[in-house]
Design a protein around this motif. Structure first.
Motif, PDB file in Angstrom:
ATOM      1  N   LEU A 426       0.817  -1.213   0.000  1.00 43.99           N
ATOM      2  CA  LEU A 426       0.000   0.000   0.000  1.00 43.99           C
ATOM      3  C   LEU A 426       0.851   1.264   0.000  1.00 43.99           C
ATOM      4  N   ALA A 427       1.887   1.304   0.869  1.00 44.26           N
ATOM      5  CA  ALA A 427       2.699   2.515   0.974  1.00 44.26           C
ATOM      6  C   ALA A 427       3.393   2.814  -0.351  1.00 44.26           C
ATOM      7  N   PHE A 428       3.933   1.758  -0.983  1.00 45.04           N
ATOM      8  CA  PHE A 428       4.634   1.975  -2.237  1.00 45.04           C
ATOM      9  C   PHE A 428       3.650   2.328  -3.360  1.00 45.04           C
ATOM     10  N   SER A 429       2.459   1.745  -3.288  1.00 41.72           N
ATOM     11  CA  SER A 429       1.431   2.088  -4.274  1.00 41.72           C
ATOM     12  C   SER A 429       1.113   3.585  -4.220  1.00 41.72           C
ATOM     13  N   ARG A 430       1.076   4.110  -2.983  1.00 34.76           N
ATOM     14  CA  ARG A 430       0.813   5.550  -2.829  1.00 34.76           C
ATOM     15  C   ARG A 430       1.905   6.354  -3.527  1.00 34.76           C
ATOM     16  N   LEU A 431       3.133   5.890  -3.352  1.00 36.46           N
ATOM     17  CA  LEU A 431       4.275   6.567  -3.962  1.00 36.46           C
ATOM     18  C   LEU A 431       4.139   6.565  -5.488  1.00 36.46           C
ATOM     19  N   ILE A 432       3.817   5.417  -6.020  1.00 37.24           N
ATOM     20  CA  ILE A 432       3.675   5.292  -7.475  1.00 37.24           C
ATOM     21  C   ILE A 432       2.553   6.216  -7.960  1.00 37.24           C
ATOM     22  N   PHE A 433       1.441   6.170  -7.226  1.00 36.20           N
ATOM     23  CA  PHE A 433       0.304   6.960  -7.667  1.00 36.20           C
ATOM     24  C   PHE A 433       0.610   8.456  -7.587  1.00 36.20           C
ATOM     25  N   GLU A 434       1.335   8.849  -6.538  1.00 32.93           N
ATOM     26  CA  GLU A 434       1.751  10.244  -6.400  1.00 32.93           C
ATOM     27  C   GLU A 434       2.541  10.690  -7.640  1.00 32.93           C
ATOM     28  N   GLN A 435       3.487   9.856  -8.036  1.00 30.21           N
ATOM     29  CA  GLN A 435       4.309  10.181  -9.210  1.00 30.21           C
ATOM     30  C   GLN A 435       3.442  10.237 -10.475  1.00 30.21           C
ATOM     31  N   THR A 436       2.511   9.294 -10.559  1.00 28.27           N
ATOM     32  CA  THR A 436       1.634   9.257 -11.729  1.00 28.27           C
ATOM     33  C   THR A 436       0.822  10.545 -11.828  1.00 28.27           C
ATOM     34  N   MET A 437       0.308  10.980 -10.659  1.00 29.43           N
ATOM     35  CA  MET A 437      -0.499  12.202 -10.675  1.00 29.43           C
ATOM     36  C   MET A 437       0.369  13.424 -10.985  1.00 29.43           C
ATOM     37  N   ALA A 438       1.621  13.401 -10.508  1.00 25.83           N
ATOM     38  CA  ALA A 438       2.526  14.513 -10.813  1.00 25.83           C
ATOM     39  C   ALA A 438       2.692  14.632 -12.323  1.00 25.83           C
ATOM     40  N   LEU A 439       2.771  13.496 -12.963  1.00 23.98           N
ATOM     41  CA  LEU A 439       2.919  13.477 -14.411  1.00 23.98           C
ATOM     42  C   LEU A 439       1.634  13.948 -15.098  1.00 23.98           C
ATOM     43  N   ALA A 440       0.491  13.463 -14.547  1.00 28.15           N
ATOM     44  CA  ALA A 440      -0.803  13.831 -15.142  1.00 28.15           C
ATOM     45  C   ALA A 440      -1.017  15.336 -15.042  1.00 28.15           C
ATOM     46  N   ASN A 441      -0.641  15.911 -13.892  1.00 26.45           N
ATOM     47  CA  ASN A 441      -0.870  17.339 -13.687  1.00 26.45           C
ATOM     48  C   ASN A 441       0.028  18.209 -14.552  1.00 26.45           C
ATOM     49  N   ALA A 472      -8.544  11.805  -5.896  1.00 24.17           N
ATOM     50  CA  ALA A 472      -7.586  12.451  -6.802  1.00 24.17           C
ATOM     51  C   ALA A 472      -8.164  12.577  -8.216  1.00 24.17           C
ATOM     52  N   VAL A 473      -8.835  11.526  -8.654  1.00 24.63           N
ATOM     53  CA  VAL A 473      -9.385  11.527 -10.010  1.00 24.63           C
ATOM     54  C   VAL A 473     -10.496  12.573 -10.118  1.00 24.63           C
ATOM     55  N   GLU A 474     -11.300  12.656  -9.058  1.00 19.77           N
ATOM     56  CA  GLU A 474     -12.380  13.633  -9.049  1.00 19.77           C
ATOM     57  C   GLU A 474     -11.806  15.052  -9.165  1.00 19.77           C
ATOM     58  N   ASN A 475     -10.772  15.334  -8.345  1.00 19.88           N
ATOM     59  CA  ASN A 475     -10.142  16.652  -8.394  1.00 19.88           C
ATOM     60  C   ASN A 475      -9.556  16.928  -9.761  1.00 19.88           C
ATOM     61  N   HIS A 485      -6.878  12.233 -22.348  1.00 18.08           N
ATOM     62  CA  HIS A 485      -6.297  10.892 -22.265  1.00 18.08           C
ATOM     63  C   HIS A 485      -6.045  10.484 -20.826  1.00 18.08           C
ATOM     64  N   TRP A 486      -5.480  11.431 -20.068  1.00 16.70           N
ATOM     65  CA  TRP A 486      -5.221  11.127 -18.662  1.00 16.70           C
ATOM     66  C   TRP A 486      -6.502  10.858 -17.907  1.00 16.70           C
ATOM     67  N   LYS A 487      -7.517  11.658 -18.224  1.00 13.27           N
ATOM     68  CA  LYS A 487      -8.779  11.511 -17.511  1.00 13.27           C
ATOM     69  C   LYS A 487      -9.338  10.104 -17.741  1.00 13.27           C
ATOM     70  N   ARG A 488      -9.327   9.718 -19.006  1.00 13.86           N
ATOM     71  CA  ARG A 488      -9.878   8.403 -19.345  1.00 13.86           C
ATOM     72  C   ARG A 488      -9.050   7.297 -18.683  1.00 13.86           C
ATOM     73  N   SER A 489      -7.750   7.495 -18.754  1.00 14.04           N
ATOM     74  CA  SER A 489      -6.863   6.470 -18.210  1.00 14.04           C
ATOM     75  C   SER A 489      -7.008   6.354 -16.693  1.00 14.04           C
ATOM     76  N   LEU A 490      -7.160   7.489 -16.022  1.00 10.95           N
ATOM     77  CA  LEU A 490      -7.311   7.469 -14.563  1.00 10.95           C
ATOM     78  C   LEU A 490      -8.652   6.876 -14.152  1.00 10.95           C
ATOM     79  N   LEU A 491      -9.684   7.189 -14.938  1.00  8.21           N
ATOM     80  CA  LEU A 491     -10.997   6.622 -14.616  1.00  8.21           C
ATOM     81  C   LEU A 491     -10.969   5.102 -14.767  1.00  8.21           C
TER      82      LEU A 491
END
Lengths: 511, 445
Positions: A426-441, A472-475, A485-491
């Motif tokens: 879980l902790a590492f998943s958060r890290l990955i997702f954080e990076q993914t969102m940084a890229l999406a933003n 995060a996806v909602e925001n 593309h990001w929106k679709r991919s995140l959904l």
């Protein structure tokens, strides 16, 4: 001719051409037929047809057949999955087939099985998708194994799971002797898991009569529970007619440092590499082989394949890859020794291959944690990473987290891990997702190609992250600059995580 | 409250796509609000728009309502909510229903009452008699026409029939529709496929023509028949009384219309298309009488079918039987309560006994179409490229070529005998459900 057949014959021709003869009947039917007025042939024929047809229908008797019977399935079986899981399975089959390995593994680990009514669909899925077969075979229970014997396309599932595997059962023997190649591979696999030596002996017994493709598929199974006891057989396989079989035998033998192949390699490398131990450091002197020894061929060393000027280096690299790594002593010391070494471009890839083939976790760790690992391509790094425990992998990846988050570094970092199909905590998943969102933003570029690269995260992120991802996806979706593309991919990511969370929940709740 | 299973819920889906979508909505994360009371469940489901859809289910029937624009019934939200109830009952808060639920429930009970009062309002008897007279004249003329058509066909011979275009049959059927004899029209239309049904088609054709002829003859001599047989002939022709009319006659004590109270087990259902019309046959079995009853529902185009009778469930209630002979058709007048499944009470037959029962039903009604069979101690067998069920004495029945799931049947049996409920059409059995010692499983068709 029977009256009914006469009647049909007349009707076919037509009463206009052939005058019907009044059919005769018995009992009540005769009484009825006698009332017909044959001066009106059409009407009478129809009337007779109705009466006789009805009479026949009422007098119809069921057929009795003496067909051979199938041995019924044992009624003692594992517990069925819960209703909610059955529905998840149904949904996965039609909507999320990539999740099936995870779901089936949950079922297998819980010691449960798929209910009868779902078996045909699941078995058919395995027939179409061979990667799923080992999971399906272990999740269908006795009933599924029984059913698999009734339909040739489902034969693979007869192999069942390793815990209940009985090599001398008539069903297993029948598959092993007469089954399709893929079905036999799965049986051999289970056999190997249950009793490695007996499985090898069974393979040896049929070896000479099998086709090259079959031998190739079967010998690869020996990877499971590989020991030095397999060495004599593998050594003879080095003389196999088929190159693919020889190559697999080499790859297996190099994992056995006591094998004759490894000894031969050690002898070959001796004149080429001089090691001098200088306390806590190591001096490595390398001489390139001057010519190709024809004996090398049998042990899997390719003569060609590189440009002539790099050929000698290529031979050495292959010899290093097939020589037991222990000759180099401590991996950390050895790797340190080749920093700035003139032959580091041969030594490092040679070790990389050796670590991969010999599955040496200590070496993988040492290689990856040394800057020299830059000499390896990303595929090799991925293969070595896969040897580490998930915890070690996560630590390694965490250490390489870009400190100055920019698009390129994040992309590179994510690409290192998205190829892995293993669950992250879980902790590492958060890290990955954080990076993914940084890229999406950072919507400075079209992320189309990258969003498809991160598809695997749907399957590897910890499902409990779903709630955070939802927020995060909602925001993100509310942001006017959001990329389509990001929106679709995140959904899509969210959809999978939600589904997987529900899926896991059923098993957690029942514990 | 009765327990629903996922299968039973999914059996309510109007089509495969709705079932699939419903399944993906059966996920707690999609529903910010979930609630339940004794009578109903409700929830708010996130959709593509800003406001969530409000979905509710009256559990008594079940009946559905949703604020989404879908014309499917029940919609995916309704199915998703219901599935969630069967699998994650713990996610539903026990609460007094919100206004939008209570309003709907009240409206539902009002309209049920209105239905009752409407039923008792009788049409003027004179006008009714006149209409009946007009219809009788039309039907009589249509029958003369049909009889001539049949005789011409026999006169010219059946041999050229495979070359006849569909129009040939369809026009004859259309004339019967105009003559207000839709039952006959349907029979004529179903003749069209016989010349293309393979070997022995002339036998099957002559048989069907013969039975059609008997029906025409029967109607022309209708006054010589018993009242029940008269009603059967009329209904075969397609002259069927409305539910309101039958309700009224039952209230007035008409001896030919009887109500029947029992615990009814819903044994199975089959849905098929027939000229722009979706037809649903649902079979009930009375607990006390062990009598099978047919409930027919029709829906035009995209209209929803009645879904209140769910295979594998049981209810206490009263039916009114349509006048007729043999296997009777009925409609549900009132339902009191759903009760747990009573599968253990079902009396199942071996193949020979089922055949003799079928013969008996045929002797009461020669035009019998689908006959419900409950076969006990049978096993599915694949032999000679076909599927069969075989009983313990070795007697076999061929399964319908339309049957989609023979391997499911085989999986459920595991080589052990089963109880199978299905429709026998005189030549093939279409399994509709399976009863094992522990469960009732509806077969998809």
């Amino acid at each position: 001719m029977e009256p009914w057949q006469t009647l049909v014959a007349t009707a076919l021709v037509g009463t206009g051409r052939q005058t019907p003869t009044a059919p005769e009947g018995e009992g009540n039917l005769k009484h009825l037929l006698d009332q017909l007025d044959w001066s009106q042939p059409e009407q009478s024929l129809l009337g007779a047809a109705g009466a006789i047809a009805l009479h026949q229908q009422i007098g119809q008797q069921p057929a009795k057949k003496d067909w051979p019977t199938v041995e019924p399935c044992s009624l003692e079986d594992r517990r069925c999955i819960q209703m909610a899981t059955a529905r998840h399975l149904d949904t996965a089959l039609s909507t999320y087939p990539e999740v099936l390995p995870e779901l089936l593994s949950l079922i297998i680990e819980a010691g449960q099985r798929v209910p009868e009514w779902q078996l045909p669909r699941l078995l058919q899925m395995g027939y179409q998708t061979s990667e799923l077969r080992p999971y399906i075979a272990a999740a269908v229970g006795k009933r599924g194994q029984w059913l698999a014997a009734q339909q040739p396309n489902w034969g693979y599932a007869q192999a069942g799971d390793a815990n209940t595997f009985l090599s001398n059962s008539s069903q297993m023997q029948a598959v092993w002797q007469n089954g399709r190649r893929s079905d036999r591979v799965l049986v051999l696999q289970r056999w190997r898991e249950a009793d490695p030596n007996a499985a090898r002996a069974a393979l040896e017994a049929v070896w000479s009569t099998e086709s090259a493709k079959d031998r190739e598929a079967f010998i690869a199974v020996l990877q499971t529970n590989l020991t030095i006891a397999d060495e004599p057989f593998l050594e003879t396989a080095l003389s196999d007619r088929a190159k693919s079989v020889r190559q697999i035998a080499v790859n297996l033998l190099v994992q056995l440092p006591r094998s004759r192949l490894c000894q031969r390699m050690a002898q070959r490398i001796q004149p080429l590499v001089q090691l001098s131990d200088e306390g806590d450091s190591l001096q490595i002197d390398v001489t390139l082989p001057s010519n190709y020894d024809p004996d090398w061929k049998r042990d899997g060393i390719q003569a060609e394949g590189r440009s002539p000027e790099r050929q000698q280096g290529g031979w050495l690299e292959q010899i290093i890859a097939a020589t037991p790594l222990d000759m180099w002593g401590d991996p950390v010391v050895a790797i340190r020794a080749i920093s700035g070494h003139p032959q580091q471009a041969i030594l490092m890839p040679g070790w990389g291959l050796a670590v991969h083939h010999q599955q040496r976790i200590d070496w993988a760790d040492a290689v990856l944690n040394n800057p020299m690992s830059q000499l390896l391509d990303d595929v090799m790094v991925g293969q070595l990473l896969a040897l580490l425990t998930p915890q070690r992998q996560e630590r390694w990846l965490k250490a390489r987290l870009p400190d100055n988050p920019n698009e390129e570094d994040i992309t590179h970092w994510l690409l290192l891990l998205v190829q892995r199909l293993q669950p992250w905590d879980l902790a590492f998943s958060r890290l990955i997702f954080e990076q993914t969102m940084a890229l999406a933003n950072d919507s400075s570029r079209n992320a189309y190609s990258f969003t498809s690269e991160i598809r695997n995260l749907r399957l590897t992120l910890h499902p409990d992250i779903a709630a955070e991802v939802a927020i995060a996806v909602e925001n993100y979706s509310n942001d006017a600059n959001a990329s389509r593309h990001w929106k679709r991919s995140l959904l899509a990511l969210l959809k999978y995580l939600n589904f997987r969370r529900e899926m896991h929940r059923v098993f957690q709740a029942s514990e | 409250m009765m327990m629903w299973t996922s299968e039973q819920v999914l059996a309510l889906a109007p089509d495969a796509n709705s079932a699939k979508r419903g399944k993906s909505l059966a996920n707690v994360s999609q529903w910010p609000l979930l609630g339940r009371s004794e009578q109903a469940v409700w929830g708010e489901c996130k959709g593509s728009g800003k406001t969530p859809y409000r979905t509710q289910i009256d559990l008594a029937e079940p009946a559905f309502r949703c604020s989404c624009p879908s014309r499917k019934f029940p919609c995916k939200h309704g199915l998703g909510l219901f599935l969630l109830l069967t699998e994650r009952a713990d996610a539903f808060q026990e609460a007094p229903p919100p206004d939008w639920v209570t309003e709907w429930l009240e409206k539902r009970s009002h309209s049920a009452q209105r239905k009752q009062t409407k039923a008792t309002k009788a049409a003027a008897p004179e006008a009714q008699a006149k209409r009946a007279q007009q219809r009788a004249t039309k039907v009589a003329a249509g029958l003369v026409d049909l009889e001539q058509w049949l005789q011409d066909m026999v006169n010219q011979g059946l041999a050229p029939l495979p070359n006849q275009p569909y129009r040939f049959w369809d026009q004859a059927a259309a004339r019967l529709v105009d003559a207000q004899a839709p039952g006959l029209a349907q029979r004529v239309r179903s003749l069209a496929s016989i010349p293309h049904s393979g070997n022995d088609w002339p036998k099957r054709m002559l048989r069907s023509l013969g039975l059609l002829h008997l029906l025409v003859q029967g109607y022309q001599r209708i006054e010589t028949l018993s009242p029940a047989m008269q009603a059967e002939v009329r209904s075969q022709i397609g002259w069927i009384q409305t539910q309101d009319e039958l309700r009224r006659r039952a209230e007035q004590g008409d001896p030919s219309v009887n109500g029947e109270k029992d615990i009814w087990q819903v044994m199975g259902k089959v849905t098929f298309e027939e000229d722009n019309l979706t037809v649903q046959r649902t079979w009930l079995l009375g607990y006390q009488t062990q009598k099978p009853i047919l409930i027919l529902n029709f829906a035009h185009g995209s209209q929803p079918l009645d879904i209140s009778l769910v295979p594998g469930t049981c209810f206490v209630g009263e039916l009114i039987l349509y006048p007729g002979t043999g296997i009777r058709r009925a409609f549900v007048v009132s339902r009191e309560a759903a009760v747990p499944q009573l599968a253990d009470n079902v009396v199942a037959d071996q193949v020979e006994v089922a055949f003799s029962r079928y013969a008996q039903a045929l002797s009461q009604n020669p035009w019998l179409g689908s006959y419900p069979m409950i076969l006990g101690q049978v096993q599915p067998v694949q032999q000679d490229m076909c599927w069969w069920v075989q009983d313990t004495t070795g007697h076999v029945l061929p399964l319908s070529a339309q049957f989609q799931n023979p391997f499911e049947l085989l999986a459920i049996s595991g080589g052990h005998p089963l109880t199978v409920f299905g429709e026998w059409n005189g030549a093939e059995l279409l399994p509709l459900s399976v009863l094992t010692e522990t469960q009732f499983l509806a077969m998809e068709n």
